[in-house]
Every structure is written in C-alpha cells, then in structure tokens.
Design a protein around this motif. Structure first.
Motif, PDB file in Angstrom:
ATOM      1  N   GLU A 129       0.137   2.310  15.691  1.00 17.49           N
ATOM      2  CA  GLU A 129      -0.706   1.358  16.431  1.00 17.49           C
ATOM      3  C   GLU A 129      -0.117   1.024  17.800  1.00 17.49           C
ATOM      4  OE1 GLU A 129      -0.062   0.935  12.875  1.00 17.49           O
ATOM      5  OE2 GLU A 129      -0.791  -1.112  12.593  1.00 17.49           O
ATOM      6  N   ILE A 163       3.327  -7.277  18.322  1.00 19.99           N
ATOM      7  CA  ILE A 163       3.659  -8.503  17.595  1.00 19.99           C
ATOM      8  C   ILE A 163       5.056  -8.391  17.006  1.00 19.99           C
ATOM      9  CG2 ILE A 163       3.089  -9.804  15.481  1.00 19.99           C
ATOM     10  CD1 ILE A 163       0.137  -9.051  16.001  1.00 19.99           C
ATOM     11  N   HIS A 189      10.941  -7.391  10.954  1.00 24.26           N
ATOM     12  CA  HIS A 189      11.452  -6.237  10.203  1.00 24.26           C
ATOM     13  C   HIS A 189      11.055  -4.904  10.831  1.00 24.26           C
ATOM     14  CE1 HIS A 189      13.551  -8.033   6.765  1.00 24.26           C
ATOM     15  NE2 HIS A 189      12.780  -9.070   7.043  1.00 24.26           N
TER      16      HIS A 189
HETATM   17  C1  R5P Z   1       1.446  -4.215  12.959  1.00 25.62           C
HETATM   18  O1  R5P Z   1       1.129  -3.054  12.825  1.00 25.62           O
HETATM   19  C2  R5P Z   1       1.935  -4.776  14.266  1.00 25.62           C
HETATM   20  O2  R5P Z   1       1.685  -3.908  15.327  1.00 25.62           O
HETATM   21  C3  R5P Z   1       3.403  -5.110  14.219  1.00 25.62           C
HETATM   22  O3  R5P Z   1       4.168  -3.934  14.115  1.00 25.62           O
HETATM   23  C4  R5P Z   1       3.700  -5.995  13.050  1.00 25.62           C
HETATM   24  O4  R5P Z   1       2.782  -7.048  12.974  1.00 25.62           O
HETATM   25  C5  R5P Z   1       5.102  -6.537  13.131  1.00 25.62           C
HETATM   26  O5  R5P Z   1       5.322  -7.323  12.001  1.00 25.62           O
HETATM   27  P1  R5P Z   1       6.777  -7.652  11.493  1.00 25.62           P
HETATM   28  O6  R5P Z   1       7.541  -8.218  12.642  1.00 25.62           O
HETATM   29  O7  R5P Z   1       6.540  -8.651  10.400  1.00 25.62           O
HETATM   30  O8  R5P Z   1       7.368  -6.383  10.943  1.00 25.62           O
END
Ligand code: R5P
Length: 298
Positions: free
Chosen positions: A170, A220, A225
C-alpha cells in the motif's frame, strides 16, 4: 470571501495555522465535558452568512466524533452558508472490508455520518487500499491533499543521496511519489499482517541503496510494528540506521520507543496529527486545496 475556521477540541493550533494562509477568521468553539461524559459545544464566533470550515484532529476519533455533527448542525442553525470539514487525518479508513463475519465496516458508516453533516471534505492521504477513491464511500465533494510534495521538500532539504523505502504494497503510492519528486530510487517491501501487533516484512534489496541514506516512509504509524520490523531489516541489509517518516502520527503509547529501539535514526511525521514528531508542514498544501472550494462555493 467571508469564512470562519472553527476548531474541534485538540485542533485549535491546526485551525489557527490554517486561518492565516486562507486569510479568514480564526473562530472559537467552547467545549467541556459534563460529569456524566456527555459533551457541551458552543460556537462563540459569528457564522451568520459565512462559510464555515470545521477543523478536526481525529487521532483517537471517538471522543470528538459526535462533535463533528454537533458543531456542523449548530453552524447551519446559526445561518452558516456552507459547512466544510478539514480532517487532516481521516480515521476509520483501514476497516474497508468485512474480514470476518459480523465485523462492522466502519469506513462506510463513518463516511455516511460525515457526508450527512458536511458540504465538503478536505483530507491528507487517506488510507485508500480497497477503495480506489473517497467517492466510493463519501457522497460529498472531497479533495485529497497528497503529502508527497511536502515530504519530498523535507527530504531534499535534509537528506543527501536518499533511497525511499515503503514497508508494504500500500505504501507504494507514497514511496513512489516522494522518490519521483526527489529524483531518487525507491523500493517497496512486502508485508504480511498476523495481528494488530505482529507483522512479517520481506527483506530489502541492498544493491539499490549503495551509498544511500535509507528513508522509510508509511502513511500511518500506529502500533509502530510495521515500521519497526522494516527498520530492523533495512539496518541489517544496508548497515545504516534508517530515517522514518510517517504521514500520520497515530503513535500507540509504545510505538516511539519501539522504533528507536529497533534502530531508527530519527522518527518524524507530517503535521496532520498534532505531535512532537511533526516536522513536515502540509498546512500550505491543505490551504491550497481549501481555497478553491470557498471560491467556488461548493
Ligand atoms: C496499513 O497498511 C498502513 O499503511 C500502515 O502500514 C499500518 O497502519 C501501520 O500500522 P502499525 O504501526 O500498527 O504496524
């Protein structure tokens, strides 16, 4: 043009910073919580005959989400001409499918709720994965502000010989765009999500980064993680601590430490979610997207 910017709680700084380049009034909304948890809103600036721009900081959206409807409807009852929403971070976009029977597709319901309250929406890089555009779920006109030009300005000014790396498929849309603006290579890794706090990420190709500073970029950072796993792989493949850039600083409590412990040299974000890590200023880009909506009277 006569317009007034009204902040929801937590977005006062964003709203004031947006009013200045738009040349409109920075208005105010009084807010407090009753002892039982219900909320009290009062618009204390004149909105009669004006366009109203509600600005909302929607990290941890539930405590202020109802406020979107309360303030928008009150502004209309006070005679506002049109009421638009600037939500630099648009929440609930990641639940864009029913992965398990009975799950709420919150992106759809939230979009309906916002579309009923507002005449238009401006946001920065919403998480468009299974939806090709916001129009699939939002029924009001929306403008998507890309963060890539602002991120690229920052990278050009601060990083010599960068390579932009996206941690999952993504992120290709952001990593590729930033690399194009900067004029440097990029690569995208493959991620498998095994749980809210458990991801597996493929290894980067070291050849592409020869003598370059790795810059990890994702839309995001939530639990951290995804980024942390990518940081570990990039460090071991390139031998250089990567710099991490997230567009939206959601940051669960442990996220920052997780990234620094994994070996990130620096973690910074755009100012779509107010946070100490904000270093990339996207407000001029947001103002540029709002201006024509006010002029056209959408
Ligand atoms: C999801 O595909 C988003 O692009 C981010 O990679 C995701 O939301 C990151 O989440 P986290 O920081 O909890 O791994």
């Amino acid at each position: 043009m006569t317009a007034v910017v009204l902040p929801l709680p937590g977005a006062e700084g964003l709203a004031a910073a947006l009013a200045a380049p738009l040349g409109v009034l920075a208005g105010a909304v009084e807010f407090r919580r009753f002892p039982d948890g219900e909320s009290y809103y009062r618009i204390t600036s004149p909105v009669q005959g004006n366009d109203v721009i509600v600005v909302a900081a929607l990290r941890d959206p539930d405590p202020v989400a109802l406020g979107l409807a309360f303030v928008a409807e009150t502004a209309r009852e006070m005679g506002a001409r049109r009421v638009g929403l600037v939500a630099p971070y648009l929440p609930y976009m990641r639940q864009d499918a029913r992965f398990k029977d009975g799950e709420a597709i919150t992106s759809r319901t939230f979009a309906r709720f916002v579309s009923q309250a507002f005449d238009w929406l401006v946001t920065v890089d919403p998480h468009l994965h299974r939806y090709p555009t916001l129009d699939v779920v939002y029924t009001i006109p929306s403008r998507v502000v890309p963060s890539a030009p602002a991120v690229a300005r920052w990278v050009r000014a601060h990083v010599a010989r960068p390579v932009i790396i996206g941690p999952d498929s993504e992120s290709e849309q952001w990593a590729g765009e930033v690399a194009r603006h900067v004029g440097c290579p990029s690569q995208v890794l493959a991620k498998t999500r095994l749980g809210d706090r458990h991801v597996e990420i493929s290894l980067p190709e070291p050849g592409l980064a020869e003598g370059r500073q790795p810059v990890l970029l994702d839309d995001i950072i939530s639990s951290g993680h995804t980024m942390a796993e990518a940081v570990r792989h990039v460090r071991s493949a390139f031998g250089t601590p990567p710099l991490c850039i997230g567009v939206h600083a959601l940051f669960a409590p442990e996220a920052r430490d997780l990234l620094l412990n994994a070996g990130a040299s620096q973690v910074l974000t755009c100012n779509t979610v107010p946070d100490a890590s904000n270093a990339v200023d996207v407000l001029p880009d947001i103002a540029a997207a709002v201006r024509p909506l006010l002029q056209a009277g959408v």
